[in-house]
Design an enzyme around this catalytic site. Structure first.
Site, PDB file in Angstrom:
ATOM      1  N   ASP A  95       0.792  -1.234   0.000  1.00  0.00           N
ATOM      2  CA  ASP A  95       0.000   0.000   0.000  1.00  0.00           C
ATOM      3  C   ASP A  95       0.823   1.282   0.000  1.00  0.00           C
ATOM      4  OD1 ASP A  95       1.003  -0.290   2.537  1.00  0.00           O
ATOM      5  OD2 ASP A  95      -0.911  -0.319   3.582  1.00  0.00           O
ATOM      6  N   HIS A  96       2.033   1.231   0.544  1.00  0.00           N
ATOM      7  CA  HIS A  96       2.780   2.472   0.766  1.00  0.00           C
ATOM      8  C   HIS A  96       3.571   2.960  -0.449  1.00  0.00           C
ATOM      9  CE1 HIS A  96       1.709   2.228   4.927  1.00  0.00           C
ATOM     10  NE2 HIS A  96       2.517   3.210   5.272  1.00  0.00           N
ATOM     11  N   ASP A 160       3.249  -0.937  11.574  1.00  0.00           N
ATOM     12  CA  ASP A 160       2.768   0.367  11.136  1.00  0.00           C
ATOM     13  C   ASP A 160       2.109   1.009  12.352  1.00  0.00           C
ATOM     14  OD1 ASP A 160       2.038   1.951   8.399  1.00  0.00           O
ATOM     15  OD2 ASP A 160       0.569   2.287   9.995  1.00  0.00           O
ATOM     16  N   ARG A 448      -2.334  12.224  10.197  1.00  0.00           N
ATOM     17  CA  ARG A 448      -1.032  12.784  10.582  1.00  0.00           C
ATOM     18  C   ARG A 448      -0.725  13.933   9.640  1.00  0.00           C
ATOM     19  NH1 ARG A 448       2.989   8.111  11.885  1.00  0.00           N
ATOM     20  NH2 ARG A 448       1.882   8.171  13.867  1.00  0.00           N
ATOM     21  N   SER A 643       5.828   7.466  13.369  1.00  0.00           N
ATOM     22  CA  SER A 643       5.569   6.125  12.846  1.00  0.00           C
ATOM     23  C   SER A 643       6.420   5.066  13.549  1.00  0.00           C
ATOM     24  CB  SER A 643       5.832   6.092  11.348  1.00  0.00           C
ATOM     25  OG  SER A 643       7.168   5.766  11.116  1.00  0.00           O
ATOM     26  N   ARG A 645       8.502   3.161  12.111  1.00  0.00           N
ATOM     27  CA  ARG A 645       9.545   2.701  11.187  1.00  0.00           C
ATOM     28  C   ARG A 645      10.879   2.447  11.878  1.00  0.00           C
ATOM     29  NH1 ARG A 645       9.221   8.312   8.274  1.00  0.00           N
ATOM     30  NH2 ARG A 645       7.124   7.517   8.162  1.00  0.00           N
TER      31      ARG A 645
HETATM   32  S1  SF4 Z   1      -1.726   6.550   8.069  1.00  0.00           S
HETATM   33 FE1  SF4 Z   1      -0.180   5.143   7.317  1.00  0.00          FE
HETATM   34  S2  SF4 Z   1      -1.280   3.303   6.695  1.00  0.00           S
HETATM   35 FE2  SF4 Z   1      -2.779   4.960   6.857  1.00  0.00          FE
HETATM   36  S3  SF4 Z   1      -2.951   5.780   4.796  1.00  0.00           S
HETATM   37 FE3  SF4 Z   1      -1.477   7.015   5.913  1.00  0.00          FE
HETATM   38  S4  SF4 Z   1       0.503   6.087   5.429  1.00  0.00           S
HETATM   39 FE4  SF4 Z   1      -1.079   4.603   4.877  1.00  0.00          FE
END
Ligand code: SF4
Length: 754
Positions: A95-96, A160, A448, A643, A645
């Site tokens: 997805d990223h 995540d 975020r 995050s 990460r």
């Molecule tokens: S918060 Fe993280 S998992 Fe959710 S859409 Fe944004 S980057 Fe993707």
């Protein structure tokens, strides 16, 4: 198909017995969080009344989920663990890495080309280790988990930070680094400091323009980005029961912005109905049969002050919509005060883009409510003054939003639908002219909004609001627009007022093909080869980090004293750098390039003590490492927030940073540093931060006596010949000290399997 029904069955079968035993041992009413945590203790973990926020406890989560950007490093680490398959059900979600540029179809096609080697690697590793693989375009990790894997009372970890989204289905779901995921996948206990508990009672009922998002926008404002640290936020009360399951998911998802370990709601009808409509009626029945174990005890709800470490109430009937930001998710402004705040702070009033969707807010309810506003605007002869973008959270949601006409409505008002992926939420937005660094405002329903997060432009003022408010503001084009009180002028010059949004929790015509994009692990002979292209600049096999040599760290130069906010985005940027998430050498070239150097107020410019010149942080770190010494990093409060990460911890380890000394840490980052063998220390006296000078050489002593609760003596050797001694503390327990000594937590697992 219901994934892993056997595991879920086994869990519910044992639950009553486990809780009954627990009652005998603890002898006090239990919160929901305690019921779930205690019923997931690792086999060797002794049961006692754990002190909240103090005792380290080993847990056995039910499952692991990983997104593609973090899964690469997690899989590379798992490959070193020496296991044949994962010990618990695990899934990987692509997805990223999908750039949002030219619309869903084209963007997906080009992602398939640019990220081919990464997808091939992940897909082949998933086959080898019996892991479910979700292809690019299938959707965003948290939405897929909610639709397919989450179950009430379960416990999961995910690589995540917004993994807590599954709390909307009553699951303790915690964001972690890849090394933690490796622990669970390898079948060892997963260690966590037993969380503190924050109880939030929701009274009243949402109405009008307010939605679940406004609850978490308010809570983030109340708790700030640090207030939830080390805690589980448990929501309850009649207000909670009125919320949809996906609305609960939104609240739990964005709870990560308070630093909370996770957030959770008790099992109720909304969860039952969501499980049923997503094809998991059997799980709904099992949960219903275990209902009393999936809610807190009645005494807890009656006397919450007694059983939660912190408790407060929010009356939903009085709640108004919030707009949070810019640059931080905890700057919460009620919409009625926005006009004043915009004027006072000089925020750009014109909104260039409104974005809805992401993993946070793309439920059927969200989309249908946003669509009702668009329909109303079209009926009234209004057009959208701002650009309008939609990121569906999953193919599931996209296809039913298309089927039920919502996406067409969005297109009619000029909206553009991006791929079912993170895209603009993680700097993967090829926004036109972003490189001109123009001062501008956008508003989105993501979770975020740190500087540069969406488009890489530090001057983009990103605000966070509910999809409803984002949609209304995109139509008005103004950040100061309040749809509750203000009117707009339509194409005929007539003043019109937008109607309150209306929507539907669950799709009346059901969900479609729930498993579209899923690749079942094949386990066929010949499928065990993991594909890593020769000379790849995106994937690199890992080499184990060296063991600690038993000596103190002496005379290490200061690499950088970071000033102010230093999130994981500052430490290891996303956007362009996402493509190197599987290549430790290459991605280390972004280490701390977003952090502000205290001494010259610049980013990516630090004094190289070897040459006396200023140079980029990663290059200087390499120079110190290659000179045989290594270096030290210093920072301020909540260092590493954001995050999960782990690159933010692996990069310093790779670049020879021996210790990071700060005023305080964000939980996941501190654990990640420990796991990778970098010493995370905090100043005993926070003012000692001011004593660190640019050309200091630093000793970190007493390492032989590193023990839980011990203090570390640090000597600052200033370039004028004077020395100053300061004290630091750490949060290591015995087991974690072994990680440090072994060079990393993974080295311990690796050796136990040799
Ligand atoms: S918060 Fe993280 S998992 Fe959710 S859409 Fe944004 S980057 Fe993707």
């Amino acid at each position: 198909m219901i994934f892993d029904l056997e595991m879920i069955n086994a869990f519910y079968k044992d639950l009553s017995v486990k809780i009954a035993e627990l009652r005998k041992k603890l002898d006090h009413p239990l919160t929901l969080s305690e019921k779930i945590l205690y019923s997931h203790l690792y086999e060797n973990q002794r049961v006692s009344s754990f002190k909240h926020g103090v005792d380290y406890v080993d847990f056995a989560p039910d499952r692991v989920a990983m997104q593609d950007a973090t899964a690469q490093m997690a899989m590379l680490q798992f490959m070193m663990a020496g296991k044949d398959h994962t010990a618990v059900p695990t899934s990987v979600h692509c997805d990223h890495l999908i750039l949002a540029k030219s619309g869903a179809e084209e963007d997906l096609r080009s992602a398939g080309v640019t990220n081919k080697e990464v997808y091939d690697f992940l897909s082949s590793a998933c086959n080898k280790y019996n892991i479910g693989f979700w292809n690019p375009g299938a959707g965003i990790i948290h939405q897929i988990v909610l639709e397919n894997y989450a179950f009430p009372g379960g416990m999961m970890i995910g690589t995540d930070s917004h993994t807590p989204n599954a709390g909307g289905l009553g699951m303790i779901a915690i964001g972690v680094g890849g090394a933690d995921a490796v622990d669970v996948m390898a079948g060892t206990g997963w260690e966590l400091k037993f969380p503190k508990l924050i109880g939030i009672k929701l009274t009243g009922k949402l109405n009008g323009w307010t939605s679940a998002k406004d609850i978490i926008l308010k809570v983030t404002g109340l708790l700030t980005v640090k207030g939830g640290t080390g805690s589980i936020i448990e929501y309850f009360g009649e207000g909670a029961e009125y919320l949809s399951c996906t609305g609960k998911g939104t609240i739990c998802n964005m709870g990560a912005e308070t630093g909370a370990t996770c957030s959770i709601f008790a099992f109720d009808k909304s969860m039952h109905d969501y499980l049923k409509i997503t094809g998991r009626e059997d799980v709904a029945k099992l949960a219903e049969a275990n209902k009393n174990n999936l809610i807190s005890d009645p005494e807890v709800y009656k006397y919450p002050e007694k059983y939660y470490d912190q408790f407060f109430e929010i009356n939903l009937s009085e709640l108004e919509p919030y707009i949070n930001g810019p640059f931080t998710p905890d700057l919460a402004t009620p919409i009625s005060q926005m006009k004043e705040a915009v004027k006072k702070n000089g925020w750009p009033e014109d909104v260039e883009v409104g974005l809805i969707g992401s993993c946070t807010n793309s439920s059927y309810e969200d989309i249908s409510r946003a669509a009702s506003i668009v329909q109303n605007a079209l009926n009234e002869g209004l057009v959208a003054k701002s650009e309008f973008k939609i990121t569906p959270g999953s193919e599931q949601i996209r296809s039913i939003a298309e089927r039920d006409g919502f996406l067409d409505l969005f297109r009619k008002i000029g909206g553009e639908v991006f791929a079912n992926a993170c895209g603009p939420c993680i700097g993967q937005w090829a926004r036109k002219d972003a490189e001109s660094k123009k001062v501008n405002t956008i508003i989105h329903s993501f979770n975020r909004n740190f500087s540069k997060r969406t488009d890489g432009n530090p001057n983009t003022h990103a605000f966070v609001a509910s999809p409803e408010i984002v949609t209304a503001i995109a139509i008005s084009g103004k950040l100061t627009f309040n749809p509750i009180t203000d009117t707009l002028v339509n194409s005929e010059g007539v003043k019109v007022k937008l109607s309150e949004p209306t929507g539907i929790d669950l799709p009346p015509h059901g969900f479609g093909n729930i498993e579209k994009g899923y690749q079942k692990p094949s386990l066929k002979k010949g499928d065990e080869e993991i594909k890593i292209a020769d000379g790849s600049d995106r994937l690199q096999l890992l080499v184990p980090f060296e063991e600690w040599d038993g000596r103190d760290f002496l005379n290490l130069p200061l690499l950088i004293k970071a000033k102010g906010k230093c999130t994981t985005d500052h430490i290891s940027m996303a956007g362009f750098w996402l493509k190197y998430r599987g290549h430790l050498g290459n991605i280390s070239d972004n280490y701390m390039i977003g952090a502000v150097n205290y001494f010259n107020e610049q980013t990516n410019s630090v004094l190289n003590q070897l040459t006396g010149e200023y140079a980029q942080v990663p290059g200087v770190a390499r120079a110190y490492r290659d000179s045989g010494k290594g270096s030290i990093v210093v920072g301020e409060e909540n260092f590493g927030e954001g995050s999960s990460r782990e690159h933010a911890a692996m990069e310093p380890r790779y670049l020879g940073v021996k210790a990071v000394i700060v005023k305080s840490f964000a939980r996941i980052h501190e654990t990640n540093l420990k796991k990778q063998g970098v010493l995370p220390l905090t100043f005993v006296d926070k003012d000692d931060y001011n004593k660190v000078r640019e050309s200091d050489k630093i000793d970190i002593t007493d390492l032989k006596h590193l023990a839980p609760g011990s203090k570390i003596r640090i000597i600052l050797h200033h370039s004028d010949g004077k020395n100053e001694e300061i004290l630091a503390q750490h949060s290591y327990n015995e087991a974690q000290i072994a990680w440090f000594e072994a060079g990393s937590a993974l080295n311990i697992i690796r050796k136990s399997n040799q």
